[in-house]
Design a protein around this motif. Structure first.
Motif, PDB file in Angstrom:
ATOM      1  N   SER A 191    -108.192-127.203 -26.402  1.00  0.00           N
ATOM      2  CA  SER A 191    -107.523-126.807 -27.641  1.00  0.00           C
ATOM      3  C   SER A 191    -106.671-125.579 -27.369  1.00  0.00           C
ATOM      4  CB  SER A 191    -108.548-126.481 -28.729  1.00  0.00           C
ATOM      5  OG  SER A 191    -109.331-127.613 -29.035  1.00  0.00           O
ATOM      6  N   CYS A 192    -105.510-125.520 -28.021  1.00  0.00           N
ATOM      7  CA  CYS A 192    -104.610-124.383 -27.910  1.00  0.00           C
ATOM      8  C   CYS A 192    -104.258-123.894 -29.308  1.00  0.00           C
ATOM      9  CB  CYS A 192    -103.324-124.771 -27.174  1.00  0.00           C
ATOM     10  SG  CYS A 192    -103.564-125.349 -25.471  1.00  0.00           S
ATOM     11  N   ARG A 193    -103.766-122.661 -29.382  1.00  0.00           N
ATOM     12  CA  ARG A 193    -103.291-122.112 -30.655  1.00  0.00           C
ATOM     13  C   ARG A 193    -102.053-121.271 -30.390  1.00  0.00           C
ATOM     14  NH1 ARG A 193    -107.782-118.356 -33.160  1.00  0.00           N
ATOM     15  NH2 ARG A 193    -109.052-120.207 -32.760  1.00  0.00           N
ATOM     16  N   SER A 195     -99.880-117.971 -30.622  1.00  0.00           N
ATOM     17  CA  SER A 195    -100.041-116.514 -30.706  1.00  0.00           C
ATOM     18  C   SER A 195     -98.670-115.907 -30.460  1.00  0.00           C
ATOM     19  CB  SER A 195    -101.048-116.018 -29.668  1.00  0.00           C
ATOM     20  OG  SER A 195    -101.125-114.613 -29.683  1.00  0.00           O
ATOM     21  N   GLY A 196     -98.047-115.429 -31.525  1.00  0.00           N
ATOM     22  CA  GLY A 196     -96.665-114.992 -31.390  1.00  0.00           C
ATOM     23  C   GLY A 196     -95.791-116.199 -31.093  1.00  0.00           C
ATOM     24  N   GLY A 197     -95.020-116.106 -30.058  1.00  0.00           N
ATOM     25  CA  GLY A 197     -94.186-117.243 -29.671  1.00  0.00           C
ATOM     26  C   GLY A 197     -94.776-118.070 -28.553  1.00  0.00           C
ATOM     27  N   SER A 198     -96.048-117.833 -28.218  1.00  0.00           N
ATOM     28  CA  SER A 198     -96.680-118.511 -27.084  1.00  0.00           C
ATOM     29  C   SER A 198     -97.794-119.441 -27.541  1.00  0.00           C
ATOM     30  CB  SER A 198     -97.257-117.482 -26.104  1.00  0.00           C
ATOM     31  OG  SER A 198     -96.265-116.602 -25.640  1.00  0.00           O
ATOM     32  N   ARG A 199     -98.090-120.400 -26.703  1.00  0.00           N
ATOM     33  CA  ARG A 199     -99.236-121.278 -26.925  1.00  0.00           C
ATOM     34  C   ARG A 199    -100.321-120.892 -25.930  1.00  0.00           C
ATOM     35  NH1 ARG A 199     -98.749-127.795 -26.659  1.00  0.00           N
ATOM     36  NH2 ARG A 199     -98.178-127.312 -24.505  1.00  0.00           N
ATOM     37  N   VAL A 200    -101.467-120.433 -26.450  1.00  0.00           N
ATOM     38  CA  VAL A 200    -102.547-119.966 -25.584  1.00  0.00           C
ATOM     39  C   VAL A 200    -103.724-120.937 -25.650  1.00  0.00           C
ATOM     40  CG1 VAL A 200    -101.888-117.542 -25.770  1.00  0.00           C
ATOM     41  CG2 VAL A 200    -103.507-118.497 -27.419  1.00  0.00           C
ATOM     42  N   ILE A 201    -104.454-121.028 -24.553  1.00  0.00           N
ATOM     43  CA  ILE A 201    -105.642-121.883 -24.491  1.00  0.00           C
ATOM     44  C   ILE A 201    -106.780-121.184 -25.228  1.00  0.00           C
ATOM     45  CG2 ILE A 201    -107.319-122.998 -22.979  1.00  0.00           C
ATOM     46  CD1 ILE A 201    -105.099-122.927 -20.787  1.00  0.00           C
ATOM     47  N   SER A 202    -107.340-121.868 -26.221  1.00  0.00           N
ATOM     48  CA  SER A 202    -108.384-121.227 -27.031  1.00  0.00           C
ATOM     49  C   SER A 202    -109.784-121.738 -26.723  1.00  0.00           C
ATOM     50  CB  SER A 202    -108.095-121.420 -28.524  1.00  0.00           C
ATOM     51  OG  SER A 202    -107.997-122.803 -28.843  1.00  0.00           O
ATOM     52  N   GLU A 203    -109.924-123.007 -26.322  1.00  0.00           N
ATOM     53  CA  GLU A 203    -111.278-123.548 -26.161  1.00  0.00           C
ATOM     54  C   GLU A 203    -111.274-124.827 -25.335  1.00  0.00           C
ATOM     55  OE1 GLU A 203    -114.800-123.140 -29.032  1.00  0.00           O
ATOM     56  OE2 GLU A 203    -113.699-124.879 -29.777  1.00  0.00           O
ATOM     57  N   LEU A 204    -112.367-125.033 -24.618  1.00  0.00           N
ATOM     58  CA  LEU A 204    -112.664-126.303 -23.967  1.00  0.00           C
ATOM     59  C   LEU A 204    -113.908-126.883 -24.620  1.00  0.00           C
ATOM     60  CD1 LEU A 204    -112.277-125.342 -20.177  1.00  0.00           C
ATOM     61  CD2 LEU A 204    -110.525-126.295 -21.700  1.00  0.00           C
ATOM     62  N   THR A 205    -113.852-128.142 -25.014  1.00  0.00           N
ATOM     63  CA  THR A 205    -115.042-128.835 -25.505  1.00  0.00           C
ATOM     64  C   THR A 205    -115.397-129.914 -24.488  1.00  0.00           C
ATOM     65  OG1 THR A 205    -113.580-130.137 -26.956  1.00  0.00           O
ATOM     66  CG2 THR A 205    -114.819-128.338 -27.958  1.00  0.00           C
ATOM     67  N   ILE A 206    -116.626-129.854 -23.998  1.00  0.00           N
ATOM     68  CA  ILE A 206    -117.053-130.644 -22.838  1.00  0.00           C
ATOM     69  C   ILE A 206    -118.142-131.617 -23.266  1.00  0.00           C
ATOM     70  CG2 ILE A 206    -118.008-130.498 -20.502  1.00  0.00           C
ATOM     71  CD1 ILE A 206    -117.082-127.458 -20.631  1.00  0.00           C
ATOM     72  N   GLY A 207    -117.913-132.906 -23.037  1.00  0.00           N
ATOM     73  CA  GLY A 207    -118.884-133.930 -23.395  1.00  0.00           C
ATOM     74  C   GLY A 207    -120.093-133.910 -22.470  1.00  0.00           C
ATOM     75  N   SER A 231    -109.809-137.964 -24.686  1.00  0.00           N
ATOM     76  CA  SER A 231    -108.441-137.514 -24.409  1.00  0.00           C
ATOM     77  C   SER A 231    -108.452-136.009 -24.194  1.00  0.00           C
ATOM     78  CB  SER A 231    -107.515-137.870 -25.572  1.00  0.00           C
ATOM     79  OG  SER A 231    -107.965-137.261 -26.763  1.00  0.00           O
ATOM     80  N   PHE A 232    -107.494-135.498 -23.405  1.00  0.00           N
ATOM     81  CA  PHE A 232    -107.543-134.088 -23.023  1.00  0.00           C
ATOM     82  C   PHE A 232    -107.022-133.151 -24.105  1.00  0.00           C
ATOM     83  CE2 PHE A 232    -106.416-130.250 -20.590  1.00  0.00           C
ATOM     84  CZ  PHE A 232    -107.617-130.063 -19.914  1.00  0.00           C
ATOM     85  N   GLY A 233    -106.204-133.635 -24.993  1.00  0.00           N
ATOM     86  CA  GLY A 233    -105.682-132.773 -26.057  1.00  0.00           C
ATOM     87  C   GLY A 233    -104.487-131.972 -25.578  1.00  0.00           C
ATOM     88  N   CYS A 234    -104.468-130.679 -25.861  1.00  0.00           N
ATOM     89  CA  CYS A 234    -103.382-129.786 -25.447  1.00  0.00           C
ATOM     90  C   CYS A 234    -103.209-129.873 -23.933  1.00  0.00           C
ATOM     91  CB  CYS A 234    -103.721-128.361 -25.862  1.00  0.00           C
ATOM     92  SG  CYS A 234    -102.550-127.115 -25.282  1.00  0.00           S
ATOM     93  N   ASN A 235    -101.978-130.074 -23.480  1.00  0.00           N
ATOM     94  CA  ASN A 235    -101.790-130.327 -22.048  1.00  0.00           C
ATOM     95  C   ASN A 235    -101.310-129.119 -21.253  1.00  0.00           C
ATOM     96  OD1 ASN A 235     -99.176-130.116 -22.926  1.00  0.00           O
ATOM     97  ND2 ASN A 235     -98.536-132.177 -22.335  1.00  0.00           N
ATOM     98  N   GLU A 236    -101.053-127.990 -21.931  1.00  0.00           N
ATOM     99  CA  GLU A 236    -100.635-126.782 -21.200  1.00  0.00           C
ATOM    100  C   GLU A 236    -100.716-125.577 -22.123  1.00  0.00           C
ATOM    101  OE1 GLU A 236     -96.980-125.157 -18.326  1.00  0.00           O
ATOM    102  OE2 GLU A 236     -96.838-127.114 -19.338  1.00  0.00           O
ATOM    103  N   GLY A 237    -101.139-124.457 -21.574  1.00  0.00           N
ATOM    104  CA  GLY A 237    -101.210-123.231 -22.367  1.00  0.00           C
ATOM    105  C   GLY A 237    -101.411-122.027 -21.472  1.00  0.00           C
TER     106      GLY A 237
END
Length: 244
Positions: A191-193, A195-207, A231-237
């Protein structure tokens, strides 16, 4: 029915049954989720929380994953009174009962879950832990052990080496495969969110597989391998640095 036709029919059904068994064996089943936060990214939009106001570059969660939770799939608030559910859903975590833990588990949990400064562990126990089939101490001790396994892996090393830089989903999946076996990266969602003008990695959820609750200290890699793919979700951050 002639003998030759009988053999064809029997072979057909054997093939179908074998194929089904192989498919089941390869699929796995996700029964728990290990939620691992990248705390600097969380704190960018939660700066007033105690654990964020006090975060610095020398703290554990500045360069390691923080424990968000260990979540049984599709089960919440098991046996929890309505009043406590309501308080939890309204964000009144400090109104919830304290979680009874051994001194050892409490110390370990405070280190890997900075959110205990905001009573996050009370929320996690009420909503998720009550459905785990474990005591509170066993539940949090397992969660601590699993997040420490993640923080002892190539995944943490990749993040720590790239603070302030961007990471791709391919690089993160490869790090999971390196530490936890081929295909481990297919059991992770990112997951990403903004922050300002950037996309930062916020969390990994692991099965994880159901073996999480069997009372044995299962290796994180084994638990990941027993889970289903996602599925992996957000692909870069960007791997955010501590501080605002």
């Amino acid at each position: 029915m002639g003998k030759s036709l009988s053999r064809v029919v029997a072979l057909f059904f054997l093939t179908i049954m074998a194929g089904g068994a192989l498919a089941q064996e390869g699929l796995g089943r996700t029964r728990f989720i290990l939620a691992a936060s990248w705390q600097p990214a969380f704190c960018q939009t939660n700066q007033r929380k105690p654990e964020c106001a006090s975060q610095g570059g020398d703290r554990y969660d500045a360069s390691n994953f923080a424990l968000h939770g260990l979540w049984p799939m599709r089960k919440n608030y098991c046996g929890v009174p309505d009043a406590q559910q309501s308080a939890d859903k309204n964000g009144g975590w400090k109104q919830l009962p304290e979680v009874t833990l051994s001194p050892e588990t409490r110390a370990s949990l405070d280190r890997v879950m900075p959110g205990t400064q905001s009573a996050l562990e009370r929320h996690e126990w009420i909503k998720h832990g009550t459905c785990s089939g474990m005591s509170a101490d066993a539940y949090f001790a397992d969660a601590v052990r699993l997040i420490e396994d993640l923080n002892g892996s190539a995944v943490q090393q990749l993040f720590a080496a790239n603070i302030g830089k961007s990471l791709t989903g391919d690089a993160i999946r490869a790090a999971f495969d390196k530490s936890f076996g081929p295909g481990a990266g297919d059991r992770v969602k990112m997951s990403c969110r903004r922050s300002g003008g950037s996309r930062v990695i916020s969390e990994l959820t692991i099965g994880l597989s159901a073996d999480t609750t069997d009372g044995k200290a299962r290796d994180l890699g084994d638990l990941i391998q027993g889970a289903g793919k996602t599925s992996f979700g957000c692909n870069e951050g960007i791997v955010d640095a501590a501080g605002f």
